[in-house]
Design a protein around this motif. Sequence first.
Motif, PDB file in Angstrom:
ATOM      1  N   LYS A 289       0.847  -1.193   0.000  1.00  0.00           N
ATOM      2  CA  LYS A 289       0.000   0.000   0.000  1.00  0.00           C
ATOM      3  C   LYS A 289       0.888   1.251   0.000  1.00  0.00           C
ATOM      4  O   LYS A 289       1.867   1.324   0.729  1.00  0.00           O
ATOM      5  N   GLY A 290       0.525   2.200  -0.828  1.00  0.00           N
ATOM      6  CA  GLY A 290       1.270   3.445  -0.856  1.00  0.00           C
ATOM      7  C   GLY A 290       2.592   3.356  -1.594  1.00  0.00           C
ATOM      8  O   GLY A 290       3.444   4.219  -1.431  1.00  0.00           O
ATOM      9  N   PHE A 291       2.774   2.316  -2.423  1.00  0.00           N
ATOM     10  CA  PHE A 291       4.077   2.168  -3.093  1.00  0.00           C
ATOM     11  C   PHE A 291       4.401   3.338  -4.004  1.00  0.00           C
ATOM     12  O   PHE A 291       5.568   3.615  -4.277  1.00  0.00           O
ATOM     13  N   THR A 292       3.367   4.041  -4.469  1.00  0.00           N
ATOM     14  CA  THR A 292       3.630   5.153  -5.387  1.00  0.00           C
ATOM     15  C   THR A 292       4.230   6.363  -4.675  1.00  0.00           C
ATOM     16  O   THR A 292       4.657   7.304  -5.323  1.00  0.00           O
ATOM     17  N   SER A 293       4.249   6.357  -3.350  1.00  0.00           N
ATOM     18  CA  SER A 293       4.884   7.501  -2.683  1.00  0.00           C
ATOM     19  C   SER A 293       6.183   7.104  -1.995  1.00  0.00           C
ATOM     20  O   SER A 293       6.776   7.904  -1.278  1.00  0.00           O
ATOM     21  N   VAL A 294       6.634   5.885  -2.214  1.00  0.00           N
ATOM     22  CA  VAL A 294       7.905   5.461  -1.622  1.00  0.00           C
ATOM     23  C   VAL A 294       9.029   5.783  -2.598  1.00  0.00           C
ATOM     24  O   VAL A 294       8.998   5.376  -3.756  1.00  0.00           O
TER      25      VAL A 294
ATOM     26  N   GLN B  41      11.292  -2.139   3.990  1.00  0.00           N
ATOM     27  CA  GLN B  41      10.042  -2.882   4.139  1.00  0.00           C
ATOM     28  C   GLN B  41      10.303  -4.380   4.096  1.00  0.00           C
ATOM     29  O   GLN B  41       9.646  -5.145   4.784  1.00  0.00           O
TER      30      GLN B  41
ATOM     31  N   LYS C  12       7.730  -6.191   6.690  1.00  0.00           N
ATOM     32  CA  LYS C  12       6.467  -5.623   6.230  1.00  0.00           C
ATOM     33  C   LYS C  12       6.100  -6.136   4.842  1.00  0.00           C
ATOM     34  O   LYS C  12       4.942  -6.138   4.468  1.00  0.00           O
TER      35      LYS C  12
ATOM     36  N   PRO D 286       4.298   6.385   3.699  1.00  0.00           N
ATOM     37  CA  PRO D 286       3.196   5.544   4.172  1.00  0.00           C
ATOM     38  C   PRO D 286       3.627   4.389   5.073  1.00  0.00           C
ATOM     39  O   PRO D 286       2.798   3.821   5.775  1.00  0.00           O
TER      40      PRO D 286
ATOM     41  N   ASN E  35      -1.806   7.882   1.401  1.00  0.00           N
ATOM     42  CA  ASN E  35      -0.770   7.803   0.370  1.00  0.00           C
ATOM     43  C   ASN E  35      -0.533   9.225  -0.171  1.00  0.00           C
ATOM     44  O   ASN E  35      -0.755   9.514  -1.336  1.00  0.00           O
TER      45      ASN E  35
ATOM     46  N   GLY F 283       1.695   9.781  -3.213  1.00  0.00           N
ATOM     47  CA  GLY F 283       1.600   8.778  -4.266  1.00  0.00           C
ATOM     48  C   GLY F 283       0.250   8.755  -4.938  1.00  0.00           C
ATOM     49  O   GLY F 283       0.058   8.077  -5.930  1.00  0.00           O
TER      50      GLY F 283
END
Lengths: 439, 300
Positions: free
Chosen positions: A254-259, A269, A274, B134, B150, B153
């Motif tokens: 979840k949220g991989f687009t902001s990592v 992770q 995780k 996140p 998010n 993202g």
Amino acid sequence: MALRTPIRVMATASAAALALTLSACGSGGRGAGADSGDGALVWALTQGSEATFRASATEWNKQHPDSQVTYQYFQNDPYKQKLRTAVGAGNGPVLFENWGGGGLKSYVDAGKVTDLTPDLDASPEWKNRIFPSVLKSATFDGKTYGVPVNGVQPVVLYFNQELFKKAGAEPPKTWDDLLALVKKFKAQGIAPISMGGASKWPDLMWLEYLVDRVGGPDTFAAIAEGEKGAWSDPAVLEATRMVKQLVDAGGFAKGFTSVSADTGQAEAQLYTGKAAMILQGSWGYGTIATGAPEFVSAGNLGWTGFPAVTGGKGDASNIVGNTANFFSLSAQASAKEKKAAVAYLRDGVYNDTYIDSLLKNGDVPPVKDLDAKIEASANADWSSYVYNLTGDAENFQLSWDQALSPELGNDLLTHLDQLFLGQIGPEEFCAQMDEAAAK
Amino acid sequence: MSTAKAAATPRQQGGPPFLMALPALLLFGVFALVPMGIVVYLSFTHWDGLGSPAWAGTGNWREALTSDVTRHALWLTLKFMLVSWLVQTPVSLLLGVFVAGRQRYRALLAVFYFVPLLISSAAIAIIFKNLLDPNFGLGASLDLPLLNQNWLGDPELAFYAVVFVIAWQFVPFHTLLYQAGTRQIPASLYEAAAIDGAGRLAQFWHITLPQLRYTVVTSSTLMLVGSLTYFDLVFVLTGGGPGYATRLLPLDMYITGFQSNEMGLASAISVILVAAGLLLSLIVVRFSGFSRMRSQQAGV
């Protein structure tokens, strides 16, 4: 997809680059300095193999007082721009580090790089020790414009052994295995795959592998040739559909687009339990080994090749990634400088001490017959895996964003980002890439 | 300096001699006008930064004006400008009026509010990037589902996240402007209003706000024109992504020029940026009455 710079250093690096420009002007342009007129000035990157370069220069200069090599080091992203500006202004170094592929080709097309083919042909023992699949990334129209100088960087699938053991799972052999694993880990509340999606280029690794597995190396070869409609090839469309399938199935954390991939948080992770898997270049091993040494020493880090796709044309031994970094010789250098530079590339790079130094830093050089040395090295398990993976690979595809022109590479990353975000569908992706390629 | 003495040297009556402005004009010419001219020239060429520029006619301009990416960037910049103004103005106005009081605790708070202005944009971007992560960010660490989105993202959220972070950085500056403006308002106005029975809200509405009119204009001009140049923070925070969600015009120019190596097209985009900036300043000055500024305190 080369070694990425953490952005926090960019500002300071730009300032440093500016300062270096000024000081370089003071010492008379691209020469190695006032004291040694026929040496060679080398521009290289601070990350990765800097330690090896430094040691190599010291050793070389001790043995060759009349043709010294002088290194200057730069951070990754500002370096690209500085190099372009300096070479464009006729003020570049004699040797410069680069990634081969489309980036190097634009220098070749502008007539700024020397053809090294005659020198390589003149010394077969030099040419023959390098993996041909790697040399290919710096070869255009049968002429070689660069030689590899550090380790290979294939992309592999890392996994958390602990989580796999707990789930009673095996590393995926096929794409269907992978999709089944996604379900399995999701049911346990563990993210199946972590990824630094904000940096966009990790997305590309999935597409590269899937296109290769489905359509074989020819599919991308057609794209690289600029063939009309090559992006709408059924294999590309199928691969983008599979990407979408994996995203929709919740394969990525979840949220991989902001990592961001620069901060090592995607790797974190994995080793904090995780996420179960991560697809990453060989530099990921270093990131994990630095971030959690005890995780690696306890044998909790596993790695495997990208899964096969049933019915696909691509051989499962094919790999993608960065072949290695290269040194290329400026066309603007004087004959004396060129001679010194070629001598250094031939005898100073990838000699025994150089290779030992690379292996010590976890770098696996694309040089033949190293098995004994690797078995004796510190990270023997990992190094021999990478070495054999590269040696056995039927095809080693250079990362597309490096292989294509910078312009098309940039469009690709943005459209791919939209595909992963679900903003555009597979058909739209292919159509838009065809349009961008036709420009 | 007495007026009598000034009158005795009539040569100086029209202000300092033109020559004194020469160094400044020279610098401005060499470092602003000449490069701008070169950029206009480059916008009519194809240039990858390596070889020599090749004449391209109006090709870049056609592409800049018709490309979806640049048009989206322009639209996004305008939207960003408006939303930023709507967020920052009320917050900094209220904060400014609040800290304009002379109490010691307000002075202390003013110092705290001022801190973001002292941090560089790149540092702010990195801090927020980590806070908003996140998996390891603030929301995840404190286990607050509401905060654990998010943020950077998601294409929708990312835009507002950028607006928020930029507001966090620049509100202190505008607060300072409003604080200064508020302190200029004569106390006698409030005393008179208090005698007439006006409450705090009425005083704010009928005295403070009208008296701050020109401060609002100044602050808004800086905010709007400043919105056109936001680059560093957005570049580090999102790099223009996800997708095109935060690719503002300056970022589009940078990516086109220095990552795609299309210097000609990037030059065309930067000329559009200059034109937009000039136009915007003119509009603000024209419609706000900034050019015919009168005394705010007539009759006091």
